[in-house]
Design a protein around this motif. Structure first.
Motif, PDB file in Angstrom:
ATOM      1  N   ARG A 120      35.020  47.587  38.227  1.00 12.70           N
ATOM      2  CA  ARG A 120      35.770  47.079  39.391  1.00 12.70           C
ATOM      3  C   ARG A 120      37.238  47.464  39.311  1.00 12.70           C
ATOM      4  O   ARG A 120      37.829  47.904  40.301  1.00 12.70           O
ATOM      5  CB  ARG A 120      35.668  45.558  39.461  1.00 12.70           C
ATOM      6  CG  ARG A 120      34.458  45.047  40.126  1.00 12.70           C
ATOM      7  CD  ARG A 120      34.609  43.551  40.301  1.00 12.70           C
ATOM      8  NE  ARG A 120      33.445  42.994  40.946  1.00 12.70           N
ATOM      9  CZ  ARG A 120      33.033  41.753  40.768  1.00 12.70           C
ATOM     10  NH1 ARG A 120      33.689  40.945  39.963  1.00 12.70           N
ATOM     11  NH2 ARG A 120      31.986  41.299  41.398  1.00 12.70           N
ATOM     12  N   GLN A 144      34.494  54.321  49.237  1.00 13.31           N
ATOM     13  CA  GLN A 144      34.509  52.936  48.774  1.00 13.31           C
ATOM     14  C   GLN A 144      33.151  52.270  48.996  1.00 13.31           C
ATOM     15  O   GLN A 144      32.696  51.497  48.162  1.00 13.31           O
ATOM     16  CB  GLN A 144      35.605  52.133  49.479  1.00 13.31           C
ATOM     17  CG  GLN A 144      36.991  52.417  48.966  1.00 13.31           C
ATOM     18  CD  GLN A 144      37.127  52.207  47.472  1.00 13.31           C
ATOM     19  OE1 GLN A 144      37.210  53.151  46.711  1.00 13.31           O
ATOM     20  NE2 GLN A 144      37.139  50.976  47.041  1.00 13.31           N
ATOM     21  N   GLU A 159      39.242  49.836  41.928  1.00 14.77           N
ATOM     22  CA  GLU A 159      40.402  49.303  42.643  1.00 14.77           C
ATOM     23  C   GLU A 159      41.644  50.157  42.396  1.00 14.77           C
ATOM     24  O   GLU A 159      42.400  50.449  43.325  1.00 14.77           O
ATOM     25  CB  GLU A 159      40.659  47.857  42.213  1.00 14.77           C
ATOM     26  CG  GLU A 159      41.668  47.159  43.094  1.00 14.77           C
ATOM     27  CD  GLU A 159      41.790  45.679  42.786  1.00 14.77           C
ATOM     28  OE1 GLU A 159      42.939  45.198  42.739  1.00 14.77           O
ATOM     29  OE2 GLU A 159      40.754  45.023  42.589  1.00 14.77           O
TER      30      GLU A 159
END
Length: 156
Positions: free
Chosen positions: A100, A58, A104
Motif C-alpha cells: 500500500r 491505480q 501510494e
C-alpha cells in the motif's frame, strides 16, 4: 427589530459601495493592453490522457491488492495451528502495508508530475497568447479569454 434591519442594510450598502469604488480604483491602474486568460482546470484534468492512464493504473493496482488479500485469507484459513496462523497473519499484514505504501508513494509522485506538466502547459499557452494573468475559471465571474481548449490540445 426594524432598526437592526435598517442598520444591517446601511452597513451592507456602505460595504458594497466602498468595495465597488476600491475595485474601480484598482482597475484604473491596469494598462489597456493587459490580457487576462481563464482556464477550466477540472476540465483540463478530466481531459488529460495522463490522468486517465494514472486512474487505470491505480485501478489495476487496487485489483492486485484485493487478489493479494484474498490469497492471504485462504492461506491463513488453511492453517490449523494457532501460532502459525498468527505468524502468517502478521507476515501478510506487513506485506500488505508495504505494498500500500509503495503504491501510494508512486501515485503521489506521478500525480505531482502531472500537476507540474499541466501548470507548465498553462504557463506556455499564456506566454504564447501574450497573457499577463491566468486565473482559474471558477473564480472569475466575468471576463478573461478562455484558453482551456488550447491547454487541453497542448497536453495531448
Amino acid at each position: 427589530f426594524m432598526n437592526k434591519k435598517v442598520k444591517f442594510l446601511t452597513v451592507g450598502l456602505a460595504a458594497f459601495v466602498i468595495g465597488f469604488t476600491a475595485n474601480n480604483f484598482a482597475m484604473s491602474d491596469v494598462p489597456a493592453n493587459y490580457k487576462v486568460a481563464v482556464v477550466d482546470i477540472p476540465q483540463v484534468v478530466s481531459s488529460s490522457t495522463q490522468v486517465k492512464n494514472l486512474k487505470k493504473e491505480q485501478q489495476a493496482k487496487a485489483d492486485e491488492l484485493v487478489k493479494f488479500v484474498e490469497k492471504a485469507r485462504k492461506e491463513v484459513a488453511a492453517v490449523s495451528d494457532e501460532t502459525k496462523k498468527k505468524d502468517l497473519e502478521t507476515k501478510y499484514t506487513k506485506e500488505l502495508q508495504a505494498k500500500r505504501e509503495k503504491i501510494e508513494k508512486e501515485y503521489l509522485t506521478k500525480l505531482s508530475a502531472i500537476d507540474d506538466n499541466i501548470s507548465k502547459t498553462v504557463e506556455t499557452q499564456a506566454k504564447e497568447g501574450g497573457y499577463n494573468l491566468v486565473l482559474a475559471k471558477g473564480v472569475v465571474l466575468h471576463g478573461g479569454e478562455d484558453i482551456t481548449q488550447a491547454v487541453i490540445k497542448a497536453l495531448k
